[in-house]
Scaffold this motif. Structure first.
Motif, PDB file in Angstrom:
ATOM      1  N   SER A  37     -17.041 -12.786 -43.005  1.00  0.00           N
ATOM      2  CA  SER A  37     -16.430 -13.924 -42.309  1.00  0.00           C
ATOM      3  C   SER A  37     -16.677 -15.216 -43.080  1.00  0.00           C
ATOM      4  N   ALA A  38     -17.899 -15.381 -43.572  1.00  0.00           N
ATOM      5  CA  ALA A  38     -18.221 -16.585 -44.339  1.00  0.00           C
ATOM      6  C   ALA A  38     -17.373 -16.671 -45.604  1.00  0.00           C
ATOM      7  N   ALA A  39     -17.147 -15.530 -46.252  1.00  0.00           N
ATOM      8  CA  ALA A  39     -16.321 -15.510 -47.457  1.00  0.00           C
ATOM      9  C   ALA A  39     -14.871 -15.864 -47.130  1.00  0.00           C
ATOM     10  N   LEU A  40     -14.379 -15.391 -45.990  1.00  0.00           N
ATOM     11  CA  LEU A  40     -13.007 -15.711 -45.597  1.00  0.00           C
ATOM     12  C   LEU A  40     -12.867 -17.202 -45.296  1.00  0.00           C
ATOM     13  N   VAL A  41     -13.839 -17.779 -44.605  1.00  0.00           N
ATOM     14  CA  VAL A  41     -13.812 -19.222 -44.346  1.00  0.00           C
ATOM     15  C   VAL A  41     -13.756 -19.995 -45.658  1.00  0.00           C
ATOM     16  N   SER A  42     -14.618 -19.616 -46.594  1.00  0.00           N
ATOM     17  CA  SER A  42     -14.676 -20.309 -47.873  1.00  0.00           C
ATOM     18  C   SER A  42     -13.351 -20.203 -48.626  1.00  0.00           C
ATOM     19  N   ALA A  43     -12.774 -18.997 -48.641  1.00  0.00           N
ATOM     20  CA  ALA A  43     -11.519 -18.793 -49.364  1.00  0.00           C
ATOM     21  C   ALA A  43     -10.381 -19.600 -48.738  1.00  0.00           C
ATOM     22  N   LEU A  44     -10.331 -19.646 -47.437  1.00  0.00           N
ATOM     23  CA  LEU A  44      -9.273 -20.396 -46.755  1.00  0.00           C
ATOM     24  C   LEU A  44      -9.431 -21.901 -46.963  1.00  0.00           C
ATOM     25  N   ARG A  45     -10.662 -22.386 -46.903  1.00  0.00           N
ATOM     26  CA  ARG A  45     -10.886 -23.813 -47.097  1.00  0.00           C
ATOM     27  C   ARG A  45     -10.570 -24.227 -48.536  1.00  0.00           C
ATOM     28  N   GLU A  46     -10.849 -23.356 -49.492  1.00  0.00           N
ATOM     29  CA  GLU A  46     -10.517 -23.657 -50.885  1.00  0.00           C
ATOM     30  C   GLU A  46      -9.011 -23.834 -51.066  1.00  0.00           C
ATOM     31  N   GLN A  47      -8.226 -23.210 -50.207  1.00  0.00           N
ATOM     32  CA  GLN A  47      -6.767 -23.344 -50.291  1.00  0.00           C
ATOM     33  C   GLN A  47      -6.228 -24.436 -49.369  1.00  0.00           C
ATOM     34  N   GLY A  48      -7.131 -25.199 -48.757  1.00  0.00           N
ATOM     35  CA  GLY A  48      -6.709 -26.363 -47.989  1.00  0.00           C
ATOM     36  C   GLY A  48      -6.529 -26.157 -46.505  1.00  0.00           C
ATOM     37  N   PHE A  49      -7.022 -25.031 -45.966  1.00  0.00           N
ATOM     38  CA  PHE A  49      -6.857 -24.747 -44.549  1.00  0.00           C
ATOM     39  C   PHE A  49      -8.147 -25.047 -43.777  1.00  0.00           C
ATOM     40  N   ALA A  50      -7.999 -25.563 -42.556  1.00  0.00           N
ATOM     41  CA  ALA A  50      -9.153 -25.969 -41.740  1.00  0.00           C
ATOM     42  C   ALA A  50      -9.761 -24.754 -41.049  1.00  0.00           C
ATOM     43  N   ALA A  51     -10.497 -23.960 -41.817  1.00  0.00           N
ATOM     44  CA  ALA A  51     -11.104 -22.730 -41.317  1.00  0.00           C
ATOM     45  C   ALA A  51     -12.569 -22.955 -40.968  1.00  0.00           C
ATOM     46  N   VAL A  64      -1.069 -19.575 -43.377  1.00  0.00           N
ATOM     47  CA  VAL A  64      -2.396 -19.018 -43.130  1.00  0.00           C
ATOM     48  C   VAL A  64      -2.307 -17.510 -42.920  1.00  0.00           C
ATOM     49  N   LEU A  65      -1.354 -17.076 -42.119  1.00  0.00           N
ATOM     50  CA  LEU A  65      -1.183 -15.639 -41.877  1.00  0.00           C
ATOM     51  C   LEU A  65      -0.929 -14.896 -43.180  1.00  0.00           C
ATOM     52  N   ALA A  66      -0.101 -15.466 -44.036  1.00  0.00           N
ATOM     53  CA  ALA A  66       0.222 -14.811 -45.310  1.00  0.00           C
ATOM     54  C   ALA A  66      -0.985 -14.762 -46.236  1.00  0.00           C
ATOM     55  N   VAL A  67      -1.748 -15.846 -46.276  1.00  0.00           N
ATOM     56  CA  VAL A  67      -2.924 -15.884 -47.154  1.00  0.00           C
ATOM     57  C   VAL A  67      -3.969 -14.881 -46.701  1.00  0.00           C
ATOM     58  N   ILE A  68      -4.212 -14.789 -45.399  1.00  0.00           N
ATOM     59  CA  ILE A  68      -5.207 -13.828 -44.902  1.00  0.00           C
ATOM     60  C   ILE A  68      -4.767 -12.407 -45.243  1.00  0.00           C
TER      61      ILE A  68
END
Length: 324
Positions: free
Chosen positions: A247-261, A283-287
């Protein structure tokens, strides 16, 4: 056994309560901010003529739930009724559980709020209390108000405690705010997550977190393009990362792409506050892409259920049908 000094609710009546799921903290709002979302548990309580307990449970987590007086709903109703001068007779508990348990979407808060509101609705009109009373009791039982407040009132709840009293303010977010959740197929007990927090943090971290929490409220209500900066946390997520590395890795990856995760509640669900429907689709596509990449790299063990939700603006609703 019913005490002769206490009243009992009228037999035949049924109270049905629909309660939204909630996400607490929202990044920097540790134990103070919460958001109601469009996932709903439904609880119906029927007062029976004869003593005893009947259960009809379906949905999330039902295989592990007790079917006796130790069930959280029954325990909570007993406390609520005792406060109101009532005691339990026979009950039929019907629950449709949609909120996943142990995932950081407020399942226990939902059960507590539903039970208190049902108990309150089933006593005589002159004994019924308002939602401020529900908030007080629910916060006492849950331990803090960040999940129960939005479950009761909907929208964004800013909650605090003064002595033994709990209070909340409802904030309606911009229509542009779209919650997206990634729910993993693993649980994390809140007690374990809380046990990983330090006894103290630096003054610099506290000041930084205060500023981000203030910014978040502005971003939610008026300027959602600032949600990424507003959801930066300094108090709890980094300390808990070891308990939920995926979960922490997903938060980090999403925030690196500019999403408020951020981590929803104590985790391990990940929530993103998207700025508009177009960004929510991104966001759905990136996840999905990140999930495929992890599978290709052999990083197995956690799968995600990803949902685009809405902010629930109304909170818990109760309906009562009286016996014939």
């Amino acid at each position: 056994m019913t005490s002769p000094l206490l009243k009992t609710p009228a037999s035949g009546a049924t109270a049905t309560v629909r309660v939204p799921g909630t996400s607490a903290n929202l990044g920097p709002g540790f134990d103070s901010l919460g958001l109601a979302v469009s996932l709903y548990d439904t609880l119906s309580i029927t007062i029976l003529d004869a003593p005893g307990l009947e259960f009809d449970l379906s949905g999330e987590g039902v295989a592990d739930l007790p079917r006796d007086a130790t069930h959280l709903v029954v325990k909570t109703m007993d406390v609520a009724w005792a406060r109101l001068g009532y005691s339990r007779g026979g009950l039929r508990v019907t629950a449709q559980n949609v909120l996943p348990h142990g995932r950081g979407l407020g399942s226990s808060a939902s059960a507590i709020v539903a039970a208190i509101m049902a108990a309150n609705a089933l006593v005589a009109v002159e004994d019924q209390q308002d939602k401020a009373w529900v908030l007080q009791l629910a916060s006492e039982l849950e331990g803090h108000p960040d999940n129960v407040a939005p479950a009761i009132f909907g929208a964004v709840a800013v909650s605090w405690q003064e002595g033994a009293s709990f209070a909340t303010a409802k904030v309606t977010p911009s229509d542009a705010v779209v919650p997206v959740v990634a729910i993993p197929n693993v649980e994390l007990k809140t007690e374990r997550a809380r046990g990983m927090l330090p006894d103290s943090v630096s003054h610099a971290d506290a000041a930084a977190n205060s500023g981000r929490a203030a910014l978040l409220m502005h971003a939610l209500s008026a300027q959602p393009e600032l949600l990424l900066a507003g959801t930066r946390d300094y108090l709890h997520q980094d300390y808990r990362a070891e308990a939920m590395p995926t979960s922490a890795a997903l938060v980090s990856a999403l925030r690196e792409q500019g999403f408020a995760a951020f981590i929803s509640g104590a985790g391990p669900t990940v929530m993103v506050l998207a700025n508009g429907g177009e960004q929510a689709q991104e966001v759905l596509a990136v996840i999905e892409q990140l999930g495929k990449k992890a599978t290709q790299q052999g990083q197995l063990g956690v799968s995600w259920r990803v949902l685009r939700l809405q902010v629930d603006l109304e909170g818990a609703k109760v309906e009562v049908q009286t016996g014939s």
